[in-house]
Design an enzyme around this catalytic site. Structure first.
Site, short mmCIF file in Angstrom:
data_model
loop_
_atom_site.label_atom_id
_atom_site.label_comp_id
_atom_site.label_asym_id
_atom_site.label_seq_id
_atom_site.Cartn_x
_atom_site.Cartn_y
_atom_site.Cartn_z
N GLU A 282 0.83 -1.21 0.00
CA GLU A 282 0.00 0.00 0.00
C GLU A 282 0.87 1.27 0.00
O GLU A 282 0.87 2.02 0.97
CB GLU A 282 -0.86 0.02 1.27
N PRO A 283 1.60 1.52 -1.06
CA PRO A 283 2.46 2.72 -1.05
C PRO A 283 1.65 4.00 -1.23
O PRO A 283 0.68 4.04 -1.98
CB PRO A 283 3.37 2.50 -2.27
N GLY A 284 2.04 5.03 -0.51
CA GLY A 284 1.43 6.35 -0.68
C GLY A 284 2.52 7.35 -1.02
O GLY A 284 2.66 7.81 -2.15
N CYS A 353 -0.58 33.26 11.72
CA CYS A 353 -0.35 34.09 12.90
C CYS A 353 0.22 33.31 14.06
O CYS A 353 -0.39 33.24 15.13
CB CYS A 353 -1.64 34.76 13.30
N TYR A 383 1.11 14.12 1.65
CA TYR A 383 0.86 14.63 3.00
C TYR A 383 1.07 16.15 3.10
O TYR A 383 1.50 16.65 4.14
CB TYR A 383 1.71 13.89 4.04
C1 LIG Z 1 -0.46 5.60 5.63
C2 LIG Z 1 -0.63 4.18 5.29
C3 LIG Z 1 -0.06 3.68 4.13
C4 LIG Z 1 0.82 4.49 3.24
O1 LIG Z 1 2.01 4.86 3.84
P1 LIG Z 1 3.15 5.59 3.02
O2 LIG Z 1 4.19 5.83 4.01
O3 LIG Z 1 2.56 6.86 2.49
O4 LIG Z 1 3.58 4.68 1.92
C5 LIG Z 1 -0.31 2.36 3.82
N1 LIG Z 1 -1.09 1.58 4.61
C6 LIG Z 1 -1.65 2.04 5.72
C7 LIG Z 1 -2.50 1.15 6.53
C8 LIG Z 1 -1.44 3.35 6.12
O5 LIG Z 1 -1.99 3.79 7.23
#
Ligand SMILES: *Cc1c(COP(=O)(O)O)cnc(C)c1O
Length: 426
Positions: A282-284, A353, A383
């Site tokens: 699950e990469p973000g 502020c 983010y």
């Molecule tokens: C935030 C999150 C991700 C993604 O994390 P990254 O650091 O952005 O790759 C994947 N899985 C879960 C469950 C998360 O909470």
């Protein structure tokens, strides 16, 4: 001191004939002139390339983009069109993804405190998996099943493997002391598996872990994969989800594993331990962070002799709260002078502020920086926009996708009327 390291900029950046930075063939000055500043400028081909790299490393339907990193309909659609599934962590994220035409069957629902309404929404829509985080959530799913809410959801249990990732405390999630998941160490994970297996309200299809975010060390991932593989193999379930968390380089000198290297570490660890489940991730951040930069305009420069120089830009903690939240570092440079030495050390601050409104504690900038200059901050694609706020009733910046010389507005700047949209006043 040195110019910004070009490798921190997105793939398709260059310096135009006029000396101005271009992203995806679009002059940053033109984008700023058209849409104003601050503005999030995404290199669309960079986003696509990271999606493709991930699918290449893990396989189709095995990469689940963590939408909380950056989500708008254009992004949801882009990720889906590139063959990714989408991880949503709230009813709102699910709504945005589905509004982009992404089917619920391509979405997985996360969250340590999902409401009954969110679970009902997800089940009714037919999400691919619900990643169950607690015994209370299993209770809620029993209640929904008793109510006749269906179809029976396929669930994956989030396991807390007791692995400490080397990252900031607020984004470390794999250690025993965590609000997330069923702890492996104290037996909760085994209890949850037993309960889900016996339950008629859910269909248990796998286990999940996510050890944290912005992790640079392959060894942390290998360790988590090993712990999870040892747990998962005897269960013999179809799915093993190993989360996201791959770090990215934000500042000079940082180096993160590539998505391909990350894939090799995880898949080798799973192979070595005889995992037969489908392994997905699950990469973000690693998809979105380096794809964008924020373009600001310098408005005020204040030098306090013997103390420091403050450079103020027209955004701040409302478009990028990470420096304030985590003390995160960022580089900055002038798009008109990409390769110029940066001999001025200044504190780069926003327009909010409070004194805590810092974007870069020790920014290095060219000494000829002047009021009116555009200023670029790279690696703000994850983010930033998603964690943004309206603090001080600042209107949130637009998002522009640049590719092949075309700058496409995908999120417009908020207006003052947007600030009143939810405000009830007689
Ligand atoms: C935030 C999150 C991700 C993604 O994390 P990254 O650091 O952005 O790759 C994947 N899985 C879960 C469950 C998360 O909470």
């Amino acid at each position: 001191m040195t110019a910004v390291e070009r490798h921190l900029l997105s793939d398709n950046t260059a310096v135009g004939a006029d000396g101005m930075l271009t992203v995806g063939g679009c002059s940053v000055a033109d984008v700023a002139a058209e849409y104003g500043t601050p503005v999030f400028v995404y290199d669309e081909a960079h986003l696509r390339s990271r999606c493709r790299e991930a699918v290449g490393a893990f396989g189709p339907e095995r990469v689940i983009y963590a939408t909380k990193a950056f989500l708008c309909r254009a992004m949801a659609r882009l990720a889906y069109d590139e063959g990714l599934l989408l991880d949503v962590a709230s009813g709102g994220e699910l709504h945005v993804a589905m509004s982009a035409g992404v089917p619920a069957s391509a979405c997985t629902l996360h969250g340590n405190n999902k409401s009954v309404a969110e679970l009902r929404q997800a089940i009714t829509a037919g999400v691919r998996h619900i990643i169950v985080d607690s015994f209370d959530e299993l209770d809620r799913l029993d209640m929904l099943a008793a109510e006749g809410c269906g179809p029976t959801p396929q669930v994956v249990l989030r396991i807390t493997p007791g692995v400490s990732a080397h990252t900031h405390e607020f984004i470390a999630t794999g250690q025993d002391d965590s609000k997330f998941g069923f702890n492996l160490g104290n037996g909760d994970a085994v209890k949850a598996v037993d309960r889900a297996r016996r339950s008629t309200s859910v269909d248990l299809v796998g286990v999940h872990c996510h050890i944290g975010s912005n992790v640079f060390e392959a060894s942390s991932f290998a360790k988590a994969a090993e712990v999870m593989a040892n747990f998962a193999v005897p269960l013999d379930l179809p799915e093993l989800v190993l989360g996201g968390g791959l770090g990215v380089a934000y500042v000079a000198g940082e180096e993160a594993p590539t998505i391909t290297q990350w894939g090799n570490v995880l898949l080798d660890a799973c192979d070595a331990l005889g995992v037969r489940s489908r392994v997905s991730v699950e990469p973000g951040r690693s998809i979105a962070a380096a794809a964008a930069m924020t373009i600001y305009t310098v408005g005020t420069i204040k030098t306090i002799p013997g103390v420091r120089t403050y450079v103020s830009v027209d955004g701040g903690m409302s478009d990028n709260p990470r420096p304030v939240l985590y003390g995160s570092g960022y580089e900055s440079f002038l798009p008109r002078a990409v390769d110029a030495p940066r001999d001025l050390t200044a504190r780069l601050v926003g327009k909010h502020c409070e004194s805590g409104d810092v974007l870069s504690f020790e920014a290095r900038l060219p000494t000829d920086i002047a009021v009116g200059d555009l200023l670029a901050m790279p690696v703000t694609g994850a983010y930033g926009q998603s964690m943004g706020s309206n603090y001080n009733k600042i209107t949130r910046p637009p998002v522009v996708f640049c590719a092949d010389g075309d700058a496409k507005l995908v999120v417009r700047r908020e207006t003052f009327d947007d600030l009143l949209a939810t405000d009830i006043y007689p």
